[in-house]
Design a protein around this motif. Structure first.
Motif, PDB file in Angstrom:
ATOM      1  N   ALA A   1       0.857  -1.193   0.000  1.00 35.78           N
ATOM      2  CA  ALA A   1       0.000   0.000   0.000  1.00 35.78           C
ATOM      3  C   ALA A   1       0.890   1.239   0.000  1.00 35.78           C
ATOM      4  O   ALA A   1       0.654   2.191   0.729  1.00 35.78           O
ATOM      5  CB  ALA A   1      -0.936  -0.003   1.212  1.00 35.78           C
ATOM      6  N   GLY A   2       1.926   1.188  -0.828  1.00 36.33           N
ATOM      7  CA  GLY A   2       2.964   2.208  -0.766  1.00 36.33           C
ATOM      8  C   GLY A   2       3.049   3.077  -2.010  1.00 36.33           C
ATOM      9  O   GLY A   2       2.749   2.643  -3.122  1.00 36.33           O
ATOM     10  N   PHE A   3       3.492   4.304  -1.780  1.00 31.91           N
ATOM     11  CA  PHE A   3       3.751   5.215  -2.890  1.00 31.91           C
ATOM     12  C   PHE A   3       4.986   4.761  -3.668  1.00 31.91           C
ATOM     13  O   PHE A   3       6.004   4.404  -3.076  1.00 31.91           O
ATOM     14  CB  PHE A   3       4.010   6.627  -2.365  1.00 31.91           C
ATOM     15  N   ALA A   4       4.881   4.834  -4.991  1.00 37.11           N
ATOM     16  CA  ALA A   4       6.018   4.586  -5.878  1.00 37.11           C
ATOM     17  C   ALA A   4       6.116   5.777  -6.818  1.00 37.11           C
ATOM     18  O   ALA A   4       5.757   5.697  -8.000  1.00 37.11           O
ATOM     19  CB  ALA A   4       5.842   3.281  -6.642  1.00 37.11           C
ATOM     20  N   PRO A   5       6.577   6.909  -6.304  1.00 34.59           N
ATOM     21  CA  PRO A   5       6.569   8.142  -7.102  1.00 34.59           C
ATOM     22  C   PRO A   5       7.636   8.167  -8.184  1.00 34.59           C
ATOM     23  O   PRO A   5       8.684   7.525  -8.064  1.00 34.59           O
ATOM     24  CB  PRO A   5       6.838   9.229  -6.057  1.00 34.59           C
ATOM     25  N   ASP A   6       7.351   8.912  -9.222  1.00 27.55           N
ATOM     26  CA  ASP A   6       8.357   9.220 -10.230  1.00 27.55           C
ATOM     27  C   ASP A   6       9.050  10.511  -9.793  1.00 27.55           C
ATOM     28  O   ASP A   6       8.611  11.188  -8.849  1.00 27.55           O
ATOM     29  CB  ASP A   6       7.696   9.401 -11.596  1.00 27.55           C
ATOM     30  N   ALA A   7      10.125  10.857 -10.467  1.00 31.06           N
ATOM     31  CA  ALA A   7      10.867  12.066 -10.115  1.00 31.06           C
ATOM     32  C   ALA A   7       9.947  13.286 -10.186  1.00 31.06           C
ATOM     33  O   ALA A   7       9.197  13.469 -11.153  1.00 31.06           O
ATOM     34  CB  ALA A   7      12.050  12.236 -11.054  1.00 31.06           C
ATOM     35  N   GLY A   8       9.977  14.084  -9.125  1.00 30.46           N
ATOM     36  CA  GLY A   8       9.188  15.308  -9.072  1.00 30.46           C
ATOM     37  C   GLY A   8       7.806  15.152  -8.476  1.00 30.46           C
ATOM     38  O   GLY A   8       7.143  16.154  -8.169  1.00 30.46           O
ATOM     39  N   GLU A   9       7.328  13.934  -8.304  1.00 34.43           N
ATOM     40  CA  GLU A   9       5.994  13.719  -7.742  1.00 34.43           C
ATOM     41  C   GLU A   9       6.021  13.738  -6.220  1.00 34.43           C
ATOM     42  O   GLU A   9       7.034  13.423  -5.593  1.00 34.43           O
ATOM     43  CB  GLU A   9       5.424  12.388  -8.243  1.00 34.43           C
ATOM     44  N   THR A  10       4.893  14.070  -5.619  1.00 37.27           N
ATOM     45  CA  THR A  10       4.765  14.093  -4.164  1.00 37.27           C
ATOM     46  C   THR A  10       3.667  13.137  -3.720  1.00 37.27           C
ATOM     47  O   THR A  10       2.791  12.753  -4.512  1.00 37.27           O
ATOM     48  CB  THR A  10       4.412  15.506  -3.653  1.00 37.27           C
ATOM     49  N   ALA A  11       3.709  12.770  -2.434  1.00 39.51           N
ATOM     50  CA  ALA A  11       2.679  11.888  -1.881  1.00 39.51           C
ATOM     51  C   ALA A  11       1.304  12.547  -1.943  1.00 39.51           C
ATOM     52  O   ALA A  11       0.303  11.902  -2.294  1.00 39.51           O
ATOM     53  CB  ALA A  11       3.031  11.520  -0.445  1.00 39.51           C
ATOM     54  N   ILE A  12       1.242  13.838  -1.618  1.00 38.78           N
ATOM     55  CA  ILE A  12      -0.035  14.554  -1.636  1.00 38.78           C
ATOM     56  C   ILE A  12      -0.635  14.567  -3.044  1.00 38.78           C
ATOM     57  O   ILE A  12      -1.823  14.306  -3.242  1.00 38.78           O
ATOM     58  CB  ILE A  12       0.158  16.004  -1.125  1.00 38.78           C
ATOM     59  N   GLU A  13       0.199  14.854  -4.025  1.00 44.02           N
ATOM     60  CA  GLU A  13      -0.298  14.931  -5.403  1.00 44.02           C
ATOM     61  C   GLU A  13      -0.781  13.577  -5.898  1.00 44.02           C
ATOM     62  O   GLU A  13      -1.844  13.466  -6.525  1.00 44.02           O
ATOM     63  CB  GLU A  13       0.815  15.471  -6.312  1.00 44.02           C
ATOM     64  N   LEU A  14      -0.020  12.516  -5.595  1.00 42.36           N
ATOM     65  CA  LEU A  14      -0.389  11.173  -6.056  1.00 42.36           C
ATOM     66  C   LEU A  14      -1.682  10.691  -5.403  1.00 42.36           C
ATOM     67  O   LEU A  14      -2.531  10.089  -6.057  1.00 42.36           O
ATOM     68  CB  LEU A  14       0.749  10.194  -5.768  1.00 42.36           C
ATOM     69  N   SER A  15      -1.837  10.950  -4.102  1.00 41.90           N
ATOM     70  CA  SER A  15      -3.047  10.476  -3.414  1.00 41.90           C
ATOM     71  C   SER A  15      -4.274  11.264  -3.838  1.00 41.90           C
ATOM     72  O   SER A  15      -5.403  10.763  -3.752  1.00 41.90           O
ATOM     73  CB  SER A  15      -2.862  10.559  -1.898  1.00 41.90           C
ATOM     74  N   GLY A  16      -4.077  12.499  -4.335  1.00 45.95           N
ATOM     75  CA  GLY A  16      -5.204  13.301  -4.779  1.00 45.95           C
ATOM     76  C   GLY A  16      -5.483  13.211  -6.268  1.00 45.95           C
ATOM     77  O   GLY A  16      -6.459  13.796  -6.761  1.00 45.95           O
ATOM     78  N   ARG A  17      -4.642  12.458  -6.976  1.00 47.29           N
ATOM     79  CA  ARG A  17      -4.804  12.341  -8.429  1.00 47.29           C
ATOM     80  C   ARG A  17      -6.055  11.548  -8.792  1.00 47.29           C
ATOM     81  O   ARG A  17      -6.656  11.743  -9.855  1.00 47.29           O
ATOM     82  CB  ARG A  17      -3.569  11.688  -9.035  1.00 47.29           C
ATOM     83  N   TYR A  18      -6.446  10.631  -7.904  1.00 45.74           N
ATOM     84  CA  TYR A  18      -7.641   9.816  -8.117  1.00 45.74           C
ATOM     85  C   TYR A  18      -8.565   9.996  -6.920  1.00 45.74           C
ATOM     86  O   TYR A  18      -8.106  10.219  -5.795  1.00 45.74           O
ATOM     87  CB  TYR A  18      -7.263   8.343  -8.252  1.00 45.74           C
ATOM     88  N   PRO A  19      -9.879   9.882  -7.110  1.00 46.16           N
ATOM     89  CA  PRO A  19     -10.803  10.020  -5.977  1.00 46.16           C
ATOM     90  C   PRO A  19     -10.726   8.818  -5.041  1.00 46.16           C
ATOM     91  O   PRO A  19     -10.348   7.722  -5.460  1.00 46.16           O
ATOM     92  CB  PRO A  19     -12.171  10.092  -6.659  1.00 46.16           C
ATOM     93  N   GLY A  20     -11.063   9.050  -3.784  1.00 49.73           N
ATOM     94  CA  GLY A  20     -11.143   7.927  -2.843  1.00 49.73           C
ATOM     95  C   GLY A  20     -10.473   8.144  -1.514  1.00 49.73           C
ATOM     96  O   GLY A  20     -10.804   7.477  -0.526  1.00 49.73           O
ATOM     97  N   SER A  21      -9.515   9.072  -1.420  1.00 47.45           N
ATOM     98  CA  SER A  21      -8.852   9.306  -0.142  1.00 47.45           C
ATOM     99  C   SER A  21      -9.727  10.195   0.739  1.00 47.45           C
ATOM    100  O   SER A  21     -10.203  11.249   0.300  1.00 47.45           O
ATOM    101  CB  SER A  21      -7.494   9.974  -0.344  1.00 47.45           C
ATOM    102  N   THR A  22      -9.916   9.767   1.984  1.00 49.94           N
ATOM    103  CA  THR A  22     -10.686  10.569   2.951  1.00 49.94           C
ATOM    104  C   THR A  22      -9.808  10.999   4.121  1.00 49.94           C
ATOM    105  O   THR A  22     -10.303  11.324   5.193  1.00 49.94           O
ATOM    106  CB  THR A  22     -11.889   9.758   3.474  1.00 49.94           C
ATOM    107  N   LEU A  23      -8.490  10.999   3.908  1.00 45.63           N
ATOM    108  CA  LEU A  23      -7.560  11.282   5.004  1.00 45.63           C
ATOM    109  C   LEU A  23      -7.633  12.726   5.491  1.00 45.63           C
ATOM    110  O   LEU A  23      -7.636  12.962   6.710  1.00 45.63           O
ATOM    111  CB  LEU A  23      -6.126  10.965   4.553  1.00 45.63           C
ATOM    112  N   GLY A  24      -7.699  13.680   4.566  1.00 41.74           N
ATOM    113  CA  GLY A  24      -7.607  15.092   4.940  1.00 41.74           C
ATOM    114  C   GLY A  24      -8.490  15.507   6.105  1.00 41.74           C
ATOM    115  O   GLY A  24      -7.995  16.046   7.111  1.00 41.74           O
ATOM    116  N   PRO A  25      -9.796  15.254   6.043  1.00 42.18           N
ATOM    117  CA  PRO A  25     -10.682  15.687   7.137  1.00 42.18           C
ATOM    118  C   PRO A  25     -10.467  14.913   8.446  1.00 42.18           C
ATOM    119  O   PRO A  25     -10.975  15.343   9.493  1.00 42.18           O
ATOM    120  CB  PRO A  25     -12.080  15.396   6.577  1.00 42.18           C
ATOM    121  N   LYS A  26      -9.760  13.787   8.386  1.00 47.74           N
ATOM    122  CA  LYS A  26      -9.554  12.972   9.593  1.00 47.74           C
ATOM    123  C   LYS A  26      -8.277  13.353  10.354  1.00 47.74           C
ATOM    124  O   LYS A  26      -8.000  12.788  11.414  1.00 47.74           O
ATOM    125  CB  LYS A  26      -9.479  11.482   9.207  1.00 47.74           C
ATOM    126  N   LEU A  27      -7.514  14.302   9.804  1.00 46.75           N
ATOM    127  CA  LEU A  27      -6.294  14.723  10.480  1.00 46.75           C
ATOM    128  C   LEU A  27      -6.620  15.649  11.650  1.00 46.75           C
ATOM    129  O   LEU A  27      -7.566  16.457  11.588  1.00 46.75           O
ATOM    130  CB  LEU A  27      -5.359  15.447   9.501  1.00 46.75           C
TER     131      LEU A  27
END
Length: 273
Positions: free
Chosen positions: A128-154
């Motif tokens: 369940a891990g990020f495999a970013p390409d050069a220049g990519e960030t975890a925030i950008e990758l997780s927000g690229r597709y719908p489905g993450s509900t992490l933000g409001p739970k922080l």
């Protein structure tokens, strides 16, 4: 004791001595064989992600150790991609022989950057891990597709003396968000012992990706609410994953709830030619 009985006793003693000696030699051979097998196995290095700590690998570790693998569960600093990767890379330098590098969640971004030319790393396993390409960030990758509900739970960020911010998941939201398929009592312990990640780490651009030159394997749950399964699928396909396992009903902590499936995939990566 007459002479006949004496001779029979001597014969029996000799037989027992030879038998025990054979057993000792056989046992020693078995021990040496096991030791050699362990020496020849790659070391499995496991890197946890945000809001977790090294004990999140306990179930996987138990199974890998039972198979004779040398193992190391690194305490990921969770301060920044570059600095965390440098820390993990420094631990790899002291390991003799081949290495399988395993990363969960943000730990995937760390292992992507930690190989750094180390020829001993023979495989990468993304849990369940990020495999970013050069220049990519975890925030950008997780927000690229719908489905993450992490933000409001922080929880509200914790201000640091250097101007940065530490992030936690609200404890009463942790079970449903992070570990829905883990017993509530276990999830509460995980919530209480979660380690924060800096906001900057989740927004830090990745460097040159190791998955372009090192074979990779992927496993994740189809009910992951931190990193959308669609994002994980995209990263696995892009990395030309040797094998991708999708665990039905699994949450973001698939290594806790389905430790057997994760350990088996790591074993397959470790034994692949």
């Amino acid at each position: 004791m007459n002479m006949l009985n004496f001779r029979n006793s001597i014969r029996l003693l000799l037989i027992v001595t030879l038998f025990l000696g054979t057993l000792t030699i056989t046992s020693l051979g078995a021990i040496m064989s096991t030791a050699n097998a362990q020496v020849n196995k790659p070391t499995i290095v496991l890197v946890h992600g945000a809001f977790a700590e090294s004990s999140s690998w306990n179930g996987v570790l138990t199974k890998l150790i039972a198979k004779g693998y040398p193992t190391v569960a690194v305490a990921n600093p969770l301060r920044g991609v570059k600095s965390d990767a440098a820390y993990v890379a420094s631990t790899l330098k002291d390991i003799k022989g081949s290495i399988v590098l395993v990363g969960h969640s943000y730990g995937g971004a760390v292992i992507t950057n930690a190989v750094n030319g180390n020829k001993n790393v023979k495989a990468l396993v993304y849990v369940a891990g990020f495999a970013p390409d050069a220049g990519e960030t975890a925030i950008e990758l997780s927000g690229r597709y719908p489905g993450s509900t992490l933000g409001p739970k922080l929880a509200p960020p914790v201000e640091l003396t250097d101007g940065g911010k530490d992030l936690y998941i609200q404890q009463d939201k942790f079970h449903a968000q992070f570990a829905a398929d883990v017993p509530a009592s276990d999830a509460q312990l995980m919530a209480s012992t979660q380690r924060p990640i800096t906001e900057a780490a989740l927004n830090e651009a990745s460097g040159a990706p190791a998955w372009k030159s090192t074979p990779s394997w992927f496993i994740y749950g189809d009910r992951d609410l931190n990193i959308p399964p669609a994002a994980l699928s995209f990263m696995a396909k892009r990395a030309i994953s040797k094998e991708t396992v999708v665990v039905n009903g699994a949450s973001h902590v698939v290594m806790v709830s389905h430790s057997d499936a994760v350990a088996k995939l790591i074993d397959r990566a470790a034994t692949a030619p």
